[in-house]
Design a protein around this motif. Structure first.
Motif: not given
Lengths: 330, 530
Positions: A278-301
């Motif tokens: 349930q790591s949640t990433f905000d697409v509008t802010r370059a996949a910034k983590v907004i919830f859950g255990p992930a510590a880094r955004p998803l890398p952007q291509l």
């Protein structure tokens, strides 16, 4: 405590109450018949099992309430097996309960500690035996044996070396390079921006050079999600905004937490959610983590279009994709 | 002499002349086993293990543990012509084209769940009744080892079919390996023969799953049972039962018939579940590919608590000197489980240190009479339950119309708040139950029968307990806290330092109890009443 001496005394084992089948021959006979019937039901169960195996074709379905459509062959095989097994059990337990002696027996326990004399003699034996081998004196032998045994432990470690290659830079690399076309998965077709409607999402892979087979290892590092928003919806810095194209933004699909596929996109909130943790990433802010255990955004291509109007990567990923590892620098 | 007797006699003679077994068997066939329903939990573990060996062997005859790519052309139409690994294809083959194959797969999976559940229940029985105390500490350690290996074995087992769900589980296991500082990426590359998923992992874990771990299980279970046999089974307290005896039924015939019969019942129940209750329908998930996933990805229950821990971990990573440490993986994936299992393994030794008790124990405790231990057990269960809830937070959210975020925050806070509360509550409940025992021993059972005395007073008739019941409720030992000398013989204050103080404090907490009523108290009360 002082009341220790006046504890309630142990009345001893209660008197045994005999069962009906112990005294009444009729009851005994009945119990015997019961047990026999149970065993015979088991025998019928085996007949059912064998008959189901031979006569019911695989792929026939029967409808059962609650369970719905059930594959008949495995259902009846299973029921036959159940009956044949469980009634042997019922029979044996019934036999034990009704007909076997049910008086409780008392056995004594003994302390495990050996007699003092045995313990003493044991120590003496050890000492004497060790002395004959000179274990106490020959420290050279002891030390060299210790060294030899210690070194032999290394052998299996060394021998396991060929389990796999060294990681080298593999965890930092993907197939994406400057100019690599984005192709659909499945389908392997290049895409134009107009193929994607606003609000839609697609999984893409890099176009591989002619004649290269795509492996699961490739997919595990290369999978990318394309999402199209209205360009005004982005909340990115200038550099990251330049990595998008007409509202289309691309992220690695491999979760930056533990590598699951980040597959759930919620159109309303523009959040990407990883179904594993349930790591949640905000697409509008370059996949910034907004919830859950992930510590880094998803890398952007970084993407753009080539001269023929197909979407391409303008460079490879600028950081390793997927879960963290020791050698990762950021 | 009948013919059958003569044949049996000849066989027995043959064996005995070569082994001298008669003497040993003569003694052990009448070995006494105490009877109680809770002693069957360990039996269920053993029996489901045997079922696992039998059904597992059946499956190996058709299963092809290979990640070689094949095109499926079996009878399950929806996956026709789909490219997949040989292990997934052969699992489909077992499920749809081998008669009884699906049944055996389901029996195998159900038996694994029963094996784990029974081990946990058995472990709880051992813990709450204090059966792990001297001389049975070694057997406790073996048990902890079996539970730990059981989790690994189960995980490897459901990873073998290489379906989308289990492949995702392997991906997570790879991420845990990869997160280990310094050697992580090396370990991952060695385990997977290179980049994930590779082609060697399934064949490798297959060897571990069907050969290495079952071998270790077999060895450990054998030692476990030999120790039970040699040390004799513990028994619950009651009239006629002491630390010096064992009361029960002889091995032959009663215990043999009951235990043997129970094996068939456990097998029958497992077969029934396999027949009617679908489990792990891998054909619905599809073959594994790293780019896809199914929503609501859930491991089996014995892994669920680990997954729950991982889900609730704080998003923490340290980046320093060009290196990364993933606390969000290490903490829930290795450190917390490591502490939990080490604590569990060491518990008998910690308790013995606190109580200073060096005697043998063969009579079990009623959980209420060991309030501290019972509270620690309940606290641990509460911990596991909270993380397990978080492990299923997505399913719970969709079923009960809650938000995942809400459940996640509830469990993130709950993990620190709920277990201590459960500890305090359990300890209070235990002490209250002791008080209730004391009450009915001294004043008898309330019958609910009201009687009006000649002068108009109403009283409720209390029925005195039987001597057996009174003994059972009062036989337990009265705990004494360890006395820690404040000054030693030379006048040094607190000679044992902080360690001694800690031990004294814990010993005091451990000894808290309601004094068991004594016969003299009962007599005094009787005198007052009448």
């Amino acid at each position: 405590m002082s009341n220790e001496i006046s504890k309630f005394s142990d009345p001893g084992l209660p008197e045994h109450i005999h069962r009906k089948s112990d005294s009444d021959p009729m009851a005994e006979k009945r119990a015997e018949q019961q047990v026999a019937i149970l065993f015979l039901i088991s025998a019928l169960g085996t007949v059912l099992t064998i008959a189901s195996y031979i006569f019911i074709k695989q792929g026939t379905f029967v409808y059962l309430p609650i369970l719905g459509d059930v594959e008949a062959s495995q259902l009846f095989l299973g029921l036959g097996l159940t009956i044949s097994l469980i009634f042997i059990g019922f029979g044996a337990v019934q036999w034990a309960r009704r007909l076997m002696p049910d008086t409780e027996v008392i056995a004594e326990r003994h302390e495990f500690r050996s007699e003092e004399i045995d313990r003493k003699e044991f120590v003496e034996t050890i000492k004497e035996r060790a002395a004959t081998a000179g274990l106490g004196r020959r420290s050279l032998i002891k030390r060299s044996l210790g060294l030899a045994l210690g070194l032999i432990g290394l052998t299996p470690l060394v021998m396991l070396r060929d389990l796999g290659p060294l990681p080298k830079k593999a965890l930092n690399e993907t197939s994406w390079k400057s100019g690599t076309r984005l192709v659909t998965d499945p389908g392997n077709r290049p895409i134009r921006p107009e193929d994607l409607e606003v609000g839609s999402v697609a999984q893409v892979l890099p176009e591989l050079p002619e004649g290269t087979e795509r492996t699961l290892e490739n997919i595990g590092t290369d999978a990318v999600l394309l999402i199209r928003l209205r360009p005004t919806e982005f909340n990115l810095d200038a550099k990251r905004l330049s990595w998008t194209h007409n509202g289309i933004i691309a992220f690695s699909k491999i979760c930056s937490h533990m590598g699951c596929a980040v597959a759930l996109y919620e159109q309303q909130t523009k959040h990407l959610l990883c179904p594993c943790h349930q790591s949640t990433f905000d697409v509008t802010r370059a996949a910034k983590v907004i919830f859950g255990p992930a510590a880094r955004p998803l890398p952007q291509l970084a993407i753009s279009v080539d001269s023929q109007g197909y979407l391409v990567a303008t460079q490879g990923f600028t950081e390793p994709i997927g879960p963290s590892f020791w050698e990762r620098s950021s | 002499m009948k013919k059958s007797e003569k044949i049996a006699g000849n066989v027995a003679n043959y064996v005995d002349e070569r082994t001298g077994a008669a003497k040993w068997l003569k003694k052990n066939l009448t070995k006494v086993f105490p009877d109680h329903w809770s002693f069957m939990l360990g039996e269920i573990c053993l029996y489901s293990f045997i079922i696992l060996l039998l059904s597992g062997t059946f499956l190996t005859f058709w299963f092809d543990p290979s990640q070689r790519e094949v095109i499926y052309n079996g009878s399950y139409a929806p996956l026709s012509h789909v490219t997949m690994s040989a292990s997934y294809a052969s699992t489909l083959h077992i499920s749809f084209d081998v008669r009884g194959g699906l049944l055996m797969r389901q029996i195998h999976h159900w038996a694994a769940l029963i094996f784990m559940a029974a081990m946990i229940a058995h472990l709880m029985r051992i813990f709450f009744t204090g059966a792990f105390r001297k001389p049975r500490e070694a057997n406790w350690l073996i048990g902890v080892g079996l539970v730990t290996l059981g989790i690994v074995e189960g995980f490897l087992g459901y990873s073998l079919p290489d379906d989308l769900l289990s492949g995702t589980g392997i991906r997570i296991a790879e991420a845990i390996l990869q997160a280990i500082p310094v050697v992580g990426s090396y370990l991952a590359f060695f385990a997977f023969g290179g980049q994930f998923p590779g082609h060697v992992f399934i064949p490798r874990i297959y060897t571990v799953h069907v050969l290495l771990l079952p071998g270790i299980f077999l060895a450990l279970i054998t030692i476990h049972l030999m120790l039970v046999w040699y040390q004799k089974h513990t028994q619950y307290p009651g009239p006629g039962r002491t630390e010096k005896n064992v009361v029960g039924y002889p091995l032959m015939p009663v215990y043999m018939a009951k235990a043997g019969g129970f094996f068939f019942i456990v097998f029958g129940v497992t077969a029934f579940l396999g027949a009617v209750a679908s489990i792990n329908p891998i054909w619905l998930y599809g073959p594994y590919t790293p780019g896809q996933i199914s929503a609501g990805s859930q491991p089996d229950f014995y892994m669920g608590w680990l997954d729950g821990l991982v889900r609730m971990a704080p998003p923490l990573e340290t980046h320093a000197f060009g290196h990364t440490i993933s606390w969000n993986i290490l903490l829930p994936g290795l450190i917390v489980p490591g502490i939990l299992f080490t604590g569990m393994a060491l518990y008998p030794f910690i308790e013995a240190w606190i109580t200073g008790d060096k005697r043998e124990h063969h009579l079990l405790d009623r959980p209420r009479n060991a309030p501290n231990r019972t509270a620690i057990g309940a606290m641990s269960l509460a911990f596991i339950l909270v993380v397990l809830i978080n492990g299923g937070n997505d399913i719970i959210a969709t079923h009960f119309h809650l938000t995942i975020n809400g459940i996640m925050w509830f469990t993130r806070i709950g993990i620190f708040v709920i277990p201590p509360l459960v500890f305090v509550a359990t300890k209070r409940i235990c002490l209250s139950l002791q008080r209730a025992d004391r009450e009915i021993v001294l004043h008898g059972r309330e019958t609910g029968r009201l009687v009006m005395l000649p002068h108009g007073e109403f009283i409720e008739v209390h029925e005195e307990l039987s001597p057996e019941k009174k003994f059972t409720l009062t036989q337990h030992e009265q705990n004494l806290p360890l006395a820690v000398p404040n000054t030693d013989s030379l006048g040094v204050r607190n000679p044992q330092g902080i360690k001694g103080k800690l031990r004294a404090r814990m010993s005091q907490a451990n000894a808290e109890q309601v004094p068991a009523p004594s016969e003299s108290e009962a007599k005094a009360l009787e005198g007052g009443h009448h």
